[in-house]
Design an enzyme around this catalytic site. Structure first.
Site, PDB file in Angstrom:
ATOM      1  N   ARG A 218      34.638  48.904  49.618  1.00  0.00           N
ATOM      2  CA  ARG A 218      34.767  49.245  48.196  1.00  0.00           C
ATOM      3  C   ARG A 218      36.161  49.824  47.965  1.00  0.00           C
ATOM      4  O   ARG A 218      36.706  50.553  48.818  1.00  0.00           O
ATOM      5  CB  ARG A 218      33.719  50.278  47.786  1.00  0.00           C
ATOM      6  N   HIS A 266      37.614  40.647  44.573  1.00  0.00           N
ATOM      7  CA  HIS A 266      36.214  40.995  44.880  1.00  0.00           C
ATOM      8  C   HIS A 266      35.326  39.734  44.864  1.00  0.00           C
ATOM      9  O   HIS A 266      34.347  39.653  44.119  1.00  0.00           O
ATOM     10  CB  HIS A 266      35.681  42.042  43.893  1.00  0.00           C
TER      11      HIS A 266
END
Ligand code: NDP
Ligand code: OXD
Length: 303
Positions: A218, A266
């Site tokens: 993340r 992502h």
């Protein structure tokens, strides 16, 4: 009693089909709920604004592998993440690709190629490369096995240091030893209070000089400014980032144009709609049977 899916039309269409085949009631969108007491489960990325209005709510299911974006659950509501082989295989593939790209100097060759420069550098054997994976859960283990099959010497680091077959494992307290051998460092940690900012100057200083960073955990785990300094100092030589801070990376951000960095937006994985729906059905059935819920998150621990 139904599952409420809060999502976008393409996912809704597949879930409607899968739930119809299973003869399970499904509500598509919070605005379609006529009686909040009918909602027993909610599946979503971002949940409806007020979870407190559903008096019979038992479970919230994140439609992804992570749950760090979820708000605190109301008292007694269980939180699950999606367990889907497709997510795990996709991230594994991205990590293997990124590791090979960095280990074989692709950022450098991409720059040279654009500048029409034919300059060979050292060529490396995978079996001489020492890789370290932070986060040895479902995805970390899958990636470790593929990298081992390519010949890399793979070590793993996790909170417990639980043994993983074929991998040299290090527990939380052995971080220094783990980092000291990580020529390619891969981050596959969940975002929690403990892992926020973990990829920072202090950690980079403990890596072998010129180490490479592969990040698919993340964005908030990475201190982008510390990354820039580590690259400038030669402490790191290159990085491949699927997750960034901020995300999306802002227009004009230095990392876009830094030749030592490759950014992907992502996309290491996205949840296959059918696999996501099947996971939700498995949660519903387990809840009904009083069995352990697949993907149940320890809310105190954060993953
Ligand atoms: P798991 O929950 O299966 O595994 C998490 C691992 O991290 C475990 O090995 C755990 O250790 C370890 N861990 C957690 N906290 C710490 C800590 N403080 N110190 C050391 N180790 C720690 O997760 P997954 O493998 O399924 O997924 C990992 C993450 O990958 C997700 O949370 C998400 O953030 C990211 N992801 C990214 C995607 C992308 O597209 N970029 C797609 C999917 C996931 P232990 O086993 O000892 O408890
Ligand atoms: C996930 C993700 O958590 O896409 O599944 O990052």
């Amino acid at each position: 009693m139904a599952l409420l899916l809060q999502s976008f039309p393409a996912r809704e269409a597949v879930w409607a089909q899968v739930f119809a085949e299973a003869d399970e009631p499904l509500i598509l969108g919070a605005d379609k709920v006529t009686d909040p007491a009918e909602v027993r489960h909610i599946a979503c990325w971002i949940p409806p604004a007020d979870l407190g209005i559903y008096p019979a709510l038992e479970t919230v299911i994140s439609v992804g592998a992570g749950v760090d974006h979820m708000p605190p659950m109301p008292e007694g509501v269980r939180l699950c993440r999606t367990i889907a082989p497709g997510i795990e295989e996709m991230v594994r593939d991205w990590v293997v690709m990124a590791t090979l790209m960095l280990y074989r100097d692709m950022p450098l060759y991409l720059s040279q190629s654009r500048a029409q420069r034919w300059v060979p550098h050292d060529v490396r054997l995978a079996r001489n490369g020492r890789v370290g994976i932070m986060g040895m859960g479902r995805i970390g283990q899958l990636a470790a096995h593929s990298l081992t099959a390519l010949g890399f010497q793979v070590a793993g680091w996790s909170r417990t240091g639980r043994p993983v077959e074929g991998v040299e494992m290090f527990g939380a307290a052995a971080l220094d030893q783990f980092l000291g051998r990580a020529e390619v460092l891969i981050c596959l940690l969940p975002l929690t209070d403990e892992t926020r900012g973990v990829l920072g100057a202090g950690l980079f200083a403990r890596l072998p000089e010129g180490a490479r960073l592969v990040h698919a955990g993340r964005g908030a785990q990475l201190d982008m400014e510390a990354l820039r300094v580590a690259l400038d100092q030669g402490r790191l030589s290159s990085a491949m980032l699927d997750v960034t801070d901020p995300e999306p990376l802002s227009a004009g951000h230095w990392a876009w144009s830094d030749p030592r960095i490759v950014v992907t937006p992502h996309v290491a994985a996205s949840t296959d709609h059918r696999e996501g729906a099947e996971h939700a059905l498995a949660v519903i059935r387990a809840a009904r049977a009083g069995a352990p819920l697949p993907g149940l998150v320890d809310q105190a621990r954060g993953y």
